[in-house]
Write a protein that holds these residues in place. Structure first.
Motif, PDB file in Angstrom:
ATOM      1  N   GLY A 259       0.816  -1.203   0.000  1.00 52.04           N
ATOM      2  CA  GLY A 259       0.000   0.000   0.000  1.00 52.04           C
ATOM      3  C   GLY A 259       0.851   1.255   0.000  1.00 52.04           C
ATOM      4  N   SER A 260       0.228   2.361  -0.397  1.00 49.76           N
ATOM      5  CA  SER A 260       0.931   3.639  -0.473  1.00 49.76           C
ATOM      6  C   SER A 260      -0.024   4.759  -0.102  1.00 49.76           C
ATOM      7  CB  SER A 260       1.455   3.866  -1.895  1.00 49.76           C
ATOM      8  OG  SER A 260       1.909   5.201  -2.045  1.00 49.76           O
ATOM      9  N   LYS A 261       0.485   5.765   0.607  1.00 52.41           N
ATOM     10  CA  LYS A 261      -0.317   6.944   0.928  1.00 52.41           C
ATOM     11  C   LYS A 261      -0.331   7.946  -0.214  1.00 52.41           C
ATOM     12  CE  LYS A 261      -3.082   9.086   3.421  1.00 52.41           C
ATOM     13  NZ  LYS A 261      -3.641   9.604   2.170  1.00 52.41           N
ATOM     14  N   ALA A 262       0.626   7.817  -1.136  1.00 51.08           N
ATOM     15  CA  ALA A 262       0.693   8.709  -2.294  1.00 51.08           C
ATOM     16  C   ALA A 262       1.104   7.855  -3.482  1.00 51.08           C
ATOM     17  CB  ALA A 262       1.671   9.850  -2.052  1.00 51.08           C
ATOM     18  N   THR A 263       0.114   7.212  -4.117  1.00 57.58           N
ATOM     19  CA  THR A 263       0.395   6.170  -5.100  1.00 57.58           C
ATOM     20  C   THR A 263       1.157   6.701  -6.307  1.00 57.58           C
ATOM     21  OG1 THR A 263      -1.659   5.094  -4.395  1.00 57.58           O
ATOM     22  CG2 THR A 263      -0.661   4.320  -6.428  1.00 57.58           C
ATOM     23  N   ILE A 264       0.758   7.839  -6.828  1.00 59.59           N
ATOM     24  CA  ILE A 264       1.420   8.370  -8.023  1.00 59.59           C
ATOM     25  C   ILE A 264       2.862   8.757  -7.708  1.00 59.59           C
ATOM     26  CG2 ILE A 264       1.422  10.299  -9.652  1.00 59.59           C
ATOM     27  CD1 ILE A 264      -1.620  10.132  -9.693  1.00 59.59           C
ATOM     28  N   ALA A 265       3.087   9.410  -6.560  1.00 57.73           N
ATOM     29  CA  ALA A 265       4.450   9.785  -6.174  1.00 57.73           C
ATOM     30  C   ALA A 265       5.304   8.546  -5.935  1.00 57.73           C
ATOM     31  CB  ALA A 265       4.414  10.656  -4.924  1.00 57.73           C
ATOM     32  N   ASP A 266       4.737   7.518  -5.298  1.00 60.25           N
ATOM     33  CA  ASP A 266       5.508   6.304  -5.049  1.00 60.25           C
ATOM     34  C   ASP A 266       5.781   5.533  -6.339  1.00 60.25           C
ATOM     35  OD1 ASP A 266       6.087   6.537  -2.407  1.00 60.25           O
ATOM     36  OD2 ASP A 266       4.585   5.124  -1.678  1.00 60.25           O
ATOM     37  N   LEU A 267       4.858   5.596  -7.294  1.00 56.46           N
ATOM     38  CA  LEU A 267       5.117   4.976  -8.593  1.00 56.46           C
ATOM     39  C   LEU A 267       6.290   5.670  -9.281  1.00 56.46           C
ATOM     40  CD1 LEU A 267       4.360   2.992 -10.840  1.00 56.46           C
ATOM     41  CD2 LEU A 267       2.597   4.609 -11.589  1.00 56.46           C
ATOM     42  N   ALA A 268       6.368   6.986  -9.157  1.00 60.95           N
ATOM     43  CA  ALA A 268       7.509   7.722  -9.720  1.00 60.95           C
ATOM     44  C   ALA A 268       8.804   7.314  -9.024  1.00 60.95           C
ATOM     45  CB  ALA A 268       7.278   9.224  -9.595  1.00 60.95           C
ATOM     46  N   ALA A 269       8.732   7.120  -7.698  1.00 60.52           N
ATOM     47  CA  ALA A 269       9.924   6.689  -6.952  1.00 60.52           C
ATOM     48  C   ALA A 269      10.353   5.290  -7.375  1.00 60.52           C
ATOM     49  CB  ALA A 269       9.643   6.734  -5.454  1.00 60.52           C
ATOM     50  N   LEU A 270       9.386   4.415  -7.604  1.00 62.79           N
ATOM     51  CA  LEU A 270       9.677   3.058  -8.056  1.00 62.79           C
ATOM     52  C   LEU A 270      10.403   3.095  -9.397  1.00 62.79           C
ATOM     53  CD1 LEU A 270       7.400  -0.014  -7.742  1.00 62.79           C
ATOM     54  CD2 LEU A 270       8.243   0.576  -9.997  1.00 62.79           C
ATOM     55  N   ARG A 271       9.927   3.946 -10.298  1.00 62.55           N
ATOM     56  CA  ARG A 271      10.570   4.070 -11.610  1.00 62.55           C
ATOM     57  C   ARG A 271      11.973   4.669 -11.478  1.00 62.55           C
ATOM     58  NH1 ARG A 271       4.976   5.216 -14.043  1.00 62.55           N
ATOM     59  NH2 ARG A 271       4.741   3.461 -15.501  1.00 62.55           N
ATOM     60  N   ALA A 272      12.122   5.636 -10.587  1.00 62.23           N
ATOM     61  CA  ALA A 272      13.428   6.268 -10.408  1.00 62.23           C
ATOM     62  C   ALA A 272      14.473   5.266  -9.939  1.00 62.23           C
ATOM     63  CB  ALA A 272      13.318   7.427  -9.428  1.00 62.23           C
ATOM     64  N   GLU A 273      14.045   4.260  -9.184  1.00 64.32           N
ATOM     65  CA  GLU A 273      14.960   3.217  -8.714  1.00 64.32           C
ATOM     66  C   GLU A 273      15.226   2.146  -9.768  1.00 64.32           C
ATOM     67  OE1 GLU A 273      16.720   2.929  -5.961  1.00 64.32           O
ATOM     68  OE2 GLU A 273      15.994   4.852  -5.194  1.00 64.32           O
ATOM     69  N   GLY A 274      14.461   2.170 -10.860  1.00 68.42           N
ATOM     70  CA  GLY A 274      14.601   1.127 -11.868  1.00 68.42           C
ATOM     71  C   GLY A 274      13.875  -0.157 -11.521  1.00 68.42           C
ATOM     72  N   TRP A 275      13.077  -0.113 -10.473  1.00 70.19           N
ATOM     73  CA  TRP A 275      12.380  -1.336 -10.041  1.00 70.19           C
ATOM     74  C   TRP A 275      11.273  -1.726 -11.021  1.00 70.19           C
ATOM     75  CZ3 TRP A 275      12.150   0.805  -4.396  1.00 70.19           C
ATOM     76  CH2 TRP A 275      13.345   0.480  -3.736  1.00 70.19           C
ATOM     77  N   ASP A 276      10.747  -0.753 -11.785  1.00 67.59           N
ATOM     78  CA  ASP A 276       9.727  -1.099 -12.777  1.00 67.59           C
ATOM     79  C   ASP A 276      10.303  -2.048 -13.822  1.00 67.59           C
ATOM     80  OD1 ASP A 276      11.403   0.984 -13.628  1.00 67.59           O
ATOM     81  OD2 ASP A 276       9.909   1.727 -15.050  1.00 67.59           O
ATOM     82  N   THR A 277      11.522  -1.773 -14.266  1.00 73.11           N
ATOM     83  CA  THR A 277      12.188  -2.652 -15.229  1.00 73.11           C
ATOM     84  C   THR A 277      12.460  -4.016 -14.614  1.00 73.11           C
ATOM     85  OG1 THR A 277      13.223  -0.737 -16.286  1.00 73.11           O
ATOM     86  CG2 THR A 277      14.214  -2.891 -16.717  1.00 73.11           C
ATOM     87  N   ASP A 278      12.908  -4.016 -13.362  1.00 74.55           N
ATOM     88  CA  ASP A 278      13.181  -5.283 -12.668  1.00 74.55           C
ATOM     89  C   ASP A 278      11.914  -6.125 -12.533  1.00 74.55           C
ATOM     90  OD1 ASP A 278      15.784  -4.489 -12.384  1.00 74.55           O
ATOM     91  OD2 ASP A 278      15.637  -4.005 -10.242  1.00 74.55           O
ATOM     92  N   ILE A 279      10.795  -5.475 -12.215  1.00 71.64           N
ATOM     93  CA  ILE A 279       9.543  -6.213 -12.005  1.00 71.64           C
ATOM     94  C   ILE A 279       9.048  -6.809 -13.324  1.00 71.64           C
ATOM     95  CG2 ILE A 279       7.110  -5.959 -11.368  1.00 71.64           C
ATOM     96  CD1 ILE A 279       8.087  -3.842  -9.291  1.00 71.64           C
ATOM     97  N   ARG A 280       9.152  -6.049 -14.399  1.00 71.83           N
ATOM     98  CA  ARG A 280       8.742  -6.600 -15.696  1.00 71.83           C
ATOM     99  C   ARG A 280       9.624  -7.778 -16.096  1.00 71.83           C
ATOM    100  NH1 ARG A 280       8.552  -0.997 -17.061  1.00 71.83           N
ATOM    101  NH2 ARG A 280       6.409  -0.198 -17.062  1.00 71.83           N
ATOM    102  N   ALA A 281      10.930  -7.683 -15.842  1.00 66.51           N
ATOM    103  CA  ALA A 281      11.828  -8.792 -16.152  1.00 66.51           C
ATOM    104  C   ALA A 281      11.498 -10.013 -15.296  1.00 66.51           C
ATOM    105  CB  ALA A 281      13.279  -8.363 -15.934  1.00 66.51           C
TER     106      ALA A 281
END
Length: 478
Positions: free
Chosen positions: A295-317
């Motif tokens: 869960g997240s209190k600020a979903t859009i901001a946390d999604l941006a943070a996830l992308r900034a860490e490169g975790w979006d690419t890791d999760i898709r892989a």
């Protein structure tokens, strides 16, 4: 009232343990925290939301949680601003300076809730917030000495010896308090002592001599605290055991506004699970079985943070390699095709792309849903109990394959390949059968026994621990 020399000195745990100890003596006990700041919240029996720590304290006292146990809850949404929840309902969003100006308006709600609890209890255990010595915030205070003065509540100051400097912290607190505030302090407790208690006997005497406060307890470190739901995400990370040889590896990105992370506690307690909390800078390991987006209190901001860490690419892989992904509440929203915030609920209005792993679109609008729920997983009919706490509605093709059947409706979505799922329901893994089924799908087995029974046993042990090391008779005498 238990105030601290600083944050995280163990006030919440002490109140929970004393609540259990006093309830076992036959007293009607109620916990109370005028103001809490936490994104780890619980749905109260009367329908609103409160801090998770107060829900645990209510459980320790043997009573249902109520919104009046935590009348002001601050849920951080940014570095400088927070959502303000008053008696269980969202009241406003305010930046730090704006919130200071709101406090006079909030004090009547605090006093109203406190009066309600006093009317139904033999004793109310009040937990302060942060530090008693924050004299820069004393004007208009509703969380510490301002509350104590308004109600005439006697105060015990708690210091944490484990972090060092406890003598200076307690004596320094006494030094900066104004006279009328200091007059309310009747004693002190030193918490989290490791080793031979006799080695700090002189320290207790010196604190008592320099403050004039009664020494009410030297409490040894309680290692089983890790079994209880943590109020702060850092507490979870500090207590989490790594199990490199475990049958199942689960990774969780720890995002800046992570919320309701007690969803992870039952998994952390499983010997067969190596739960990996990904801090910034850590890549997603390539051999994990499941990724959970919490869960997240600020979903859009946390999604941006996830992308900034490169975790979006890791999760898709991870998904391409055949791995599983589960999104919980805000994490569920992130998994979709888009996230739209037309009214600026979380920040500036706008629409952003999601991770694209579920064919859903989410609109952040409407009233906040706060509800306890029960149902079954549609795939196997296994029952569960949990709660919903979210703003937004998700629609799309994958919702035609819902994850859960609730009473009169369905919830969540499952991808066509069955390896990505999401739900708005928190608390799934606290149910033993439900947790066991999830682990079985990942090739692991849940440990025998009951997670909820273990929580009860730990609260009993904590109560007994404090009976032994705190002068409860003197506390009741206050």
């Amino acid at each position: 009232m238990f105030q601290g020399t600083g944050s995280s000195v163990g006030k919440s745990l002490l109140v929970a343990g004393l609540a259990r100890a006093l309830a076992r003596r036959g007293l009607r006990v109620r916990p109370f925290k005028p103001q809490n700041m936490s994104n780890n919240a619980a749905v109260a029996a009367d329908g609103g939301e409160i801090g998770r720590a107060q829900a645990l304290q209510a459980r320790a006292a043997g009573v249902p949680p109520s919104v009046h146990m935590n009348p002001v809850l601050l849920k951080p949404q940014s570095e400088t601003g927070a959502q303000v929840v008053v008696q269980g309902r969202v009241h406003a969003t305010a930046r730090a300076r704006e919130y200071q100006a709101m406090k006079p308006f909030l004090m009547p709600f605090v006093l109203d809730s406190f009066a309600r609890l006093r009317a139904e209890a033999d004793i109310v255990l009040v937990e302060g917030a942060g530090s008693a010595s924050e004299i820069n915030l004393r004007a208009g205070d509703i969380a510490n000495m301002g509350f104590a003065r308004a109600t005439g509540t006697p105060v015990v100051v708690v210091g944490d010896i484990d972090r060092g400097g406890v003598i200076a912290a307690l004596v320094g607190t006494r030094a900066v308090l104004e006279a009328a505030d200091a007059a309310l302090v009747r004693g002190f407790i030193v918490n989290r002592m490791r080793g031979d208690l006799s080695l700090f006997a002189e320290g207790m005497a010196q604190i008592a001599a320099r403050t004039g406060w009664a020494p009410l307890g030297l409490v040894p470190f309680f290692g089983d605290a890790r079994r209880l739901p943590a109020e702060d995400a850092q507490d979870l990370m500090d207590h989490l055991p790594r199990r490199p040889g475990a049958r199942c590896r689960i990774a969780v990105p720890v995002l800046p506004r992570i919320s309701n992370f007690d969803d992870l506690d039952p998994l952390a307690a499983e010997p067969a699970v190596d739960l990996i909390l990904l801090r910034p800078g850590m890549p997603l390991p390539g051999d994990v079985d499941l990724v959970i987006l919490p869960g997240s209190k600020a979903t859009i901001a946390d999604l941006a943070a996830l992308r900034a860490e490169g975790w979006d690419t890791d999760i898709r892989a991870h998904h391409r390699r055949g791995g599983h992904v589960l999104g919980l509440c805000g994490g569920y929203q992130m998994l979709g095709m888009s996230l739209d915030d037309p009214g600026g609920v979380e920040g500036p209005p706008g629409c952003v792309p999601g991770l694209g792993l579920l064919a859903i679109d989410t609109v952040l609008a409407g009233d906040k849903r706060l509800e306890r729920v029960a149902g079954t997983t549609l795939a196997d009919g296994i029952p569960f109990q949990g709660y919903e706490m979210h703003i937004g509605r998700s629609t799309g093709a994958d919702t035609a394959r819902p994850l859960l059947a609730l009473e009169g409706r369905v919830d969540g979505a499952v991808s066509a390949d069955g390896r990505v799922a999401g739900t708005y329901v928190h608390g799934l893994f606290a149910d033993d059968a439900q947790r066991g089924a999830w682990l079985a799908r990942l090739g692991a087995s849940a440990a025998p026994g009951s997670y909820e029974a273990e929580i009860e046993a730990t609260l009993d042990a904590l109560g007994a621990h404090l009976e032994q090391h705190v002068d409860i008779g003197a506390l009741l005498g206050l």
